[in-house]
Motif scaffolding. Sequence first.
Motif, mmCIF file in Angstrom:
data_model
loop_
_atom_site.group_PDB
_atom_site.id
_atom_site.type_symbol
_atom_site.label_atom_id
_atom_site.label_comp_id
_atom_site.label_asym_id
_atom_site.label_seq_id
_atom_site.Cartn_x
_atom_site.Cartn_y
_atom_site.Cartn_z
ATOM 1 N N ARG A 1 46.677 -74.795 17.709
ATOM 2 C CA ARG A 1 45.514 -74.890 18.834
ATOM 3 C C ARG A 1 45.193 -76.429 19.184
ATOM 4 O O ARG A 1 44.655 -76.609 20.241
ATOM 5 N N ALA A 2 45.491 -77.291 18.304
ATOM 6 C CA ALA A 2 45.399 -78.864 18.570
ATOM 7 C C ALA A 2 46.162 -79.434 19.386
ATOM 8 O O ALA A 2 46.187 -80.529 19.934
ATOM 9 N N THR A 3 47.203 -78.479 19.850
ATOM 10 C CA THR A 3 48.360 -79.026 20.584
ATOM 11 C C THR A 3 48.268 -78.790 22.119
ATOM 12 O O THR A 3 47.966 -77.722 22.283
ATOM 13 N N PRO A 4 48.024 -79.796 22.853
ATOM 14 C CA PRO A 4 47.800 -79.599 24.508
ATOM 15 C C PRO A 4 48.914 -78.761 25.077
ATOM 16 O O PRO A 4 49.918 -78.865 24.619
ATOM 17 N N GLY A 5 48.228 -77.906 26.054
ATOM 18 C CA GLY A 5 49.452 -76.961 26.537
ATOM 19 C C GLY A 5 49.987 -75.692 25.633
ATOM 20 O O GLY A 5 50.835 -75.133 25.966
ATOM 21 N N VAL A 6 49.167 -75.657 24.666
ATOM 22 C CA VAL A 6 49.514 -74.380 23.726
ATOM 23 C C VAL A 6 48.561 -73.297 23.827
ATOM 24 O O VAL A 6 47.359 -73.942 23.540
ATOM 25 N N LEU A 7 48.628 -72.367 23.825
ATOM 26 C CA LEU A 7 47.659 -71.050 23.838
ATOM 27 C C LEU A 7 47.975 -70.353 22.385
ATOM 28 O O LEU A 7 49.315 -69.913 22.364
ATOM 29 N N VAL A 8 47.168 -70.468 21.560
ATOM 30 C CA VAL A 8 47.247 -69.307 20.415
ATOM 31 C C VAL A 8 46.474 -68.135 20.673
ATOM 32 O O VAL A 8 45.307 -68.084 20.856
ATOM 33 N N HIS B 1 55.123 -80.338 19.872
ATOM 34 C CA HIS B 1 54.968 -81.387 20.828
ATOM 35 C C HIS B 1 55.962 -81.720 21.494
ATOM 36 O O HIS B 1 56.022 -81.914 22.798
ATOM 37 N N ALA B 2 57.349 -81.540 20.960
ATOM 38 C CA ALA B 2 58.601 -81.773 21.528
ATOM 39 C C ALA B 2 58.569 -80.827 22.631
ATOM 40 O O ALA B 2 59.104 -81.204 23.942
ATOM 41 N N TYR B 3 58.465 -79.680 22.450
ATOM 42 C CA TYR B 3 58.613 -78.493 23.336
ATOM 43 C C TYR B 3 57.652 -78.608 24.429
ATOM 44 O O TYR B 3 57.785 -78.323 25.570
ATOM 45 N N ALA B 4 56.294 -79.136 24.260
ATOM 46 C CA ALA B 4 55.171 -79.145 25.082
ATOM 47 C C ALA B 4 55.391 -80.236 26.146
ATOM 48 O O ALA B 4 54.735 -80.081 27.479
#
Length: 192
Positions: free
Chosen positions: A29-36, A174-177
Amino acid sequence: MNKQHILVLYAHPAPHRSPVNRRLADAARATPGVLVQDLYDTYPDFDIDAERERALVQDASLLVFLHPIRWYGMPSLLKEWMDVVMVPGWAYGKPDSVLRGKGYWLVATTGSGEDAYRPGGLHGRPFADFLAPFEQTAALCGMDWIAPLVMHGAAQAGEPAVDAHIAEFTRRLHAYAAPLQAARAAQAQAQE
Ligand SMILES: Cc1cc2nc3c(=O)[nH]c(=O)nc-3n(C[C@H](O)[C@H](O)[C@H](O)COP(=O)(O)O)c2cc1C
């Protein structure tokens, strides 16, 4: 949420009793570009809105399946999600079916340690053998199978081991995002 996000399908039947998966979901949830998408929170009665779920999947470039292993597989609500969302024609079976080309990343925990997953051990065979249905689902749908991130012995893991696992998950997520974020930024700049 912008296009080309990462969608985390989080399925834990008892999240309040989850020392590991709950922290993984929080890190996502805290990673930009990620939807949980928390499936047990959204669908406590198992009445899944398949159209809504397909819309969430449509623009994702990577699906992350985040859950504990239950009876050598996925929790029942996630299985229901696959049954109602991943219908033929949409999920697979056509050259332009929606899942084609998306990444499939399994992030799972087991209660037993890795040594229980061997011939003669409690679970009789290597853990990789139990991954066959997951991997074949990805193959059927034309998805890119990404090396799973599995924490064995999660139920008994000490805090340093859990911290290290969360850090590894966060690093990989993060590497994928990052490339997706960069592409979005470039797109926004081009539109200015
Ligand atoms: C109904 C049920 C089935 C389970 N099946 C397995 C299993 O097949 N293999 C295994 O190693 N652990 C199994 N476990 C243990 C869970 O995988 C483990 O508690 C979980 O991964 C710990 O993660 P958490 O701390 O985030 O809940 C099972 C637990 C329950 C309650």
